[in-house]
Scaffold this motif. Structure first.
Motif, PDB file in Angstrom:
ATOM      1  N   GLU A  49      15.948  -4.803  10.041  1.00  0.00           N
ATOM      2  CA  GLU A  49      16.574  -4.158   8.885  1.00  0.00           C
ATOM      3  C   GLU A  49      15.550  -3.369   8.077  1.00  0.00           C
ATOM      4  O   GLU A  49      15.821  -2.247   7.643  1.00  0.00           O
ATOM      5  CB  GLU A  49      17.271  -5.201   8.008  1.00  0.00           C
ATOM      6  N   VAL A  50      14.378  -3.939   7.875  1.00  0.00           N
ATOM      7  CA  VAL A  50      13.306  -3.234   7.175  1.00  0.00           C
ATOM      8  C   VAL A  50      12.911  -1.995   7.982  1.00  0.00           C
ATOM      9  O   VAL A  50      12.747  -0.902   7.431  1.00  0.00           O
ATOM     10  CB  VAL A  50      12.093  -4.163   6.941  1.00  0.00           C
ATOM     11  N   LEU A  51      12.780  -2.151   9.291  1.00  0.00           N
ATOM     12  CA  LEU A  51      12.388  -1.059  10.178  1.00  0.00           C
ATOM     13  C   LEU A  51      13.357   0.117  10.089  1.00  0.00           C
ATOM     14  O   LEU A  51      12.930   1.273  10.037  1.00  0.00           O
ATOM     15  CB  LEU A  51      12.289  -1.565  11.622  1.00  0.00           C
ATOM     16  N   VAL A  52      14.636  -0.151  10.045  1.00  0.00           N
ATOM     17  CA  VAL A  52      15.633   0.919   9.962  1.00  0.00           C
ATOM     18  C   VAL A  52      15.387   1.769   8.717  1.00  0.00           C
ATOM     19  O   VAL A  52      15.376   3.000   8.782  1.00  0.00           O
ATOM     20  CB  VAL A  52      17.073   0.347   9.970  1.00  0.00           C
ATOM     21  N   GLN A  53      15.147   1.136   7.571  1.00  0.00           N
ATOM     22  CA  GLN A  53      14.923   1.879   6.333  1.00  0.00           C
ATOM     23  C   GLN A  53      13.600   2.631   6.368  1.00  0.00           C
ATOM     24  O   GLN A  53      13.523   3.783   5.928  1.00  0.00           O
ATOM     25  CB  GLN A  53      14.972   0.961   5.117  1.00  0.00           C
ATOM     26  N   VAL A  54      12.557   2.012   6.894  1.00  0.00           N
ATOM     27  CA  VAL A  54      11.247   2.677   6.980  1.00  0.00           C
ATOM     28  C   VAL A  54      11.351   3.907   7.875  1.00  0.00           C
ATOM     29  O   VAL A  54      10.831   4.980   7.539  1.00  0.00           O
ATOM     30  CB  VAL A  54      10.157   1.700   7.484  1.00  0.00           C
ATOM     31  N   GLU A  55      12.033   3.770   9.010  1.00  0.00           N
ATOM     32  CA  GLU A  55      12.208   4.917   9.900  1.00  0.00           C
ATOM     33  C   GLU A  55      13.017   6.031   9.227  1.00  0.00           C
ATOM     34  O   GLU A  55      12.700   7.206   9.377  1.00  0.00           O
ATOM     35  CB  GLU A  55      12.886   4.488  11.200  1.00  0.00           C
ATOM     36  N   GLU A  77      12.955   6.853  -4.713  1.00  0.00           N
ATOM     37  CA  GLU A  77      13.849   6.029  -3.891  1.00  0.00           C
ATOM     38  C   GLU A  77      13.093   5.364  -2.748  1.00  0.00           C
ATOM     39  O   GLU A  77      13.327   4.187  -2.444  1.00  0.00           O
ATOM     40  CB  GLU A  77      14.997   6.881  -3.348  1.00  0.00           C
ATOM     41  N   ALA A  78      12.198   6.094  -2.109  1.00  0.00           N
ATOM     42  CA  ALA A  78      11.419   5.524  -1.010  1.00  0.00           C
ATOM     43  C   ALA A  78      10.526   4.392  -1.523  1.00  0.00           C
ATOM     44  O   ALA A  78      10.370   3.362  -0.845  1.00  0.00           O
ATOM     45  CB  ALA A  78      10.588   6.604  -0.329  1.00  0.00           C
ATOM     46  N   ALA A  79       9.957   4.550  -2.702  1.00  0.00           N
ATOM     47  CA  ALA A  79       9.153   3.474  -3.296  1.00  0.00           C
ATOM     48  C   ALA A  79      10.032   2.259  -3.575  1.00  0.00           C
ATOM     49  O   ALA A  79       9.614   1.119  -3.330  1.00  0.00           O
ATOM     50  CB  ALA A  79       8.467   3.958  -4.574  1.00  0.00           C
ATOM     51  N   ASP A  80      11.246   2.494  -4.062  1.00  0.00           N
ATOM     52  CA  ASP A  80      12.180   1.384  -4.289  1.00  0.00           C
ATOM     53  C   ASP A  80      12.493   0.660  -2.983  1.00  0.00           C
ATOM     54  O   ASP A  80      12.558  -0.576  -2.944  1.00  0.00           O
ATOM     55  CB  ASP A  80      13.483   1.878  -4.920  1.00  0.00           C
ATOM     56  N   HIS A  81      12.682   1.423  -1.906  1.00  0.00           N
ATOM     57  CA  HIS A  81      12.943   0.809  -0.597  1.00  0.00           C
ATOM     58  C   HIS A  81      11.755  -0.057  -0.178  1.00  0.00           C
ATOM     59  O   HIS A  81      11.942  -1.153   0.364  1.00  0.00           O
ATOM     60  CB  HIS A  81      13.206   1.874   0.465  1.00  0.00           C
ATOM     61  N   ALA A  82      10.550   0.436  -0.389  1.00  0.00           N
ATOM     62  CA  ALA A  82       9.353  -0.327  -0.031  1.00  0.00           C
ATOM     63  C   ALA A  82       9.262  -1.604  -0.864  1.00  0.00           C
ATOM     64  O   ALA A  82       8.935  -2.674  -0.333  1.00  0.00           O
ATOM     65  CB  ALA A  82       8.097   0.528  -0.212  1.00  0.00           C
ATOM     66  N   GLU A  83       9.583  -1.496  -2.143  1.00  0.00           N
ATOM     67  CA  GLU A  83       9.537  -2.681  -3.005  1.00  0.00           C
ATOM     68  C   GLU A  83      10.559  -3.725  -2.559  1.00  0.00           C
ATOM     69  O   GLU A  83      10.270  -4.926  -2.515  1.00  0.00           O
ATOM     70  CB  GLU A  83       9.767  -2.278  -4.458  1.00  0.00           C
ATOM     71  N   GLU A  84      11.759  -3.275  -2.199  1.00  0.00           N
ATOM     72  CA  GLU A  84      12.793  -4.185  -1.702  1.00  0.00           C
ATOM     73  C   GLU A  84      12.357  -4.837  -0.400  1.00  0.00           C
ATOM     74  O   GLU A  84      12.569  -6.046  -0.187  1.00  0.00           O
ATOM     75  CB  GLU A  84      14.111  -3.438  -1.500  1.00  0.00           C
ATOM     76  N   ALA A  85      11.743  -4.067   0.486  1.00  0.00           N
ATOM     77  CA  ALA A  85      11.260  -4.608   1.755  1.00  0.00           C
ATOM     78  C   ALA A  85      10.173  -5.656   1.515  1.00  0.00           C
ATOM     79  O   ALA A  85      10.167  -6.713   2.156  1.00  0.00           O
ATOM     80  CB  ALA A  85      10.731  -3.483   2.643  1.00  0.00           C
ATOM     81  N   VAL A 122       0.849  -1.195   0.000  1.00  0.00           N
ATOM     82  CA  VAL A 122       0.000   0.000   0.000  1.00  0.00           C
ATOM     83  C   VAL A 122       0.883   1.243   0.000  1.00  0.00           C
ATOM     84  O   VAL A 122       0.678   2.176  -0.785  1.00  0.00           O
ATOM     85  CB  VAL A 122      -0.968   0.004   1.203  1.00  0.00           C
ATOM     86  N   LEU A 123       1.891   1.257   0.868  1.00  0.00           N
ATOM     87  CA  LEU A 123       2.822   2.387   0.914  1.00  0.00           C
ATOM     88  C   LEU A 123       3.545   2.543  -0.418  1.00  0.00           C
ATOM     89  O   LEU A 123       3.660   3.655  -0.939  1.00  0.00           O
ATOM     90  CB  LEU A 123       3.837   2.194   2.048  1.00  0.00           C
ATOM     91  N   TYR A 124       4.018   1.449  -0.988  1.00  0.00           N
ATOM     92  CA  TYR A 124       4.716   1.493  -2.282  1.00  0.00           C
ATOM     93  C   TYR A 124       3.861   2.179  -3.343  1.00  0.00           C
ATOM     94  O   TYR A 124       4.319   3.098  -4.025  1.00  0.00           O
ATOM     95  CB  TYR A 124       5.086   0.071  -2.732  1.00  0.00           C
ATOM     96  N   HIS A 125       2.626   1.739  -3.479  1.00  0.00           N
ATOM     97  CA  HIS A 125       1.759   2.305  -4.520  1.00  0.00           C
ATOM     98  C   HIS A 125       1.447   3.777  -4.264  1.00  0.00           C
ATOM     99  O   HIS A 125       1.381   4.576  -5.205  1.00  0.00           O
ATOM    100  CB  HIS A 125       0.478   1.475  -4.663  1.00  0.00           C
TER     101      HIS A 125
END
Length: 182
Positions: free
Chosen positions: A153-159, A68-76, A42-45
């Motif tokens: 690890e996912v949390l660190v990037q989301v934060e 870039e943030a969308a890319d991070h969400a897709e990777e997560a 949902v966040l990615y879209h």
């Protein structure tokens, strides 16, 4: 489309796994990971939508950041899906099921001013952060330390991405409607 009818695993089921995590524990973690996966999609879209529609004086920086943030969400999302599959689960993948599973809501198809868009993003980031923190604890409490580490690890990037959104929303950036009227 394939006419093959042999289903290897039904959606929503959890099978035995080679990670030696008992099924009852794996089921709890798979459920948590699917909620995080759905929320991440949902966040990615929403981020992609804002990436495409952003306008204004800070267009370039925001366009790049949102991409870039969308890319991070897709990777997560990929990390979460692969982990829950390793635990014997099936990743939620159908758009309808993603919407039903996600504890967050997409803002809709309307286009908002950039400040409102970022506020909507920050709300989902915040909800996802809270969920990830809870699920780190859940995984650790159930003895699945590898999943807890992946979630950390996912949390660190989301934060980090949420913190960047906070900076964009400071009063000295992005012209506010009140300032535009002066």
């Amino acid at each position: 489309m394939s006419t093959q009818k042999h289903v290897l695993q039904e959606a929503g089921t959890v099978e035995e796994n080679s990670l030696r995590l008992e099924r009852g524990k794996a089921e709890q973690i798979v459920e948590a990971l699917n909620a995080d996966l759905a929320s991440t999609y949902v966040l990615y879209h929403q981020l992609k939508k804002h990436h495409w529609n952003v306008e204004g004086a800070e267009f370039r920086d925001l366009h790049v950041f949102l991409g870039e943030a969308a890319d991070h969400a897709e990777e997560a999302a990929d990390e979460l899906a692969e982990r829950l599959q390793a635990l014997g689960g099936t990743p939620v993948s159908n758009p309808v099921n993603i919407a039903e599973t996600a504890p967050v809501e997409f803002e809709g198809d309307d286009v908002y001013d950039v400040r409102t868009s970022l506020e909507h993003d920050l709300a989902i980031f915040g909800d996802n952060i809270e969920s990830l923190r809870e699920h780190v604890e859940l995984a650790a409490d159930l003895g699945d330390h590898a999943t807890a580490e992946i979630l950390r690890e996912v949390l660190v990037q989301v934060e980090e991405d949420a913190h960047h959104v906070e900076h964009y929303l400071e009063d000295d950036t992005l012209v506010t409607p009140e300032a535009a009227e002066k």
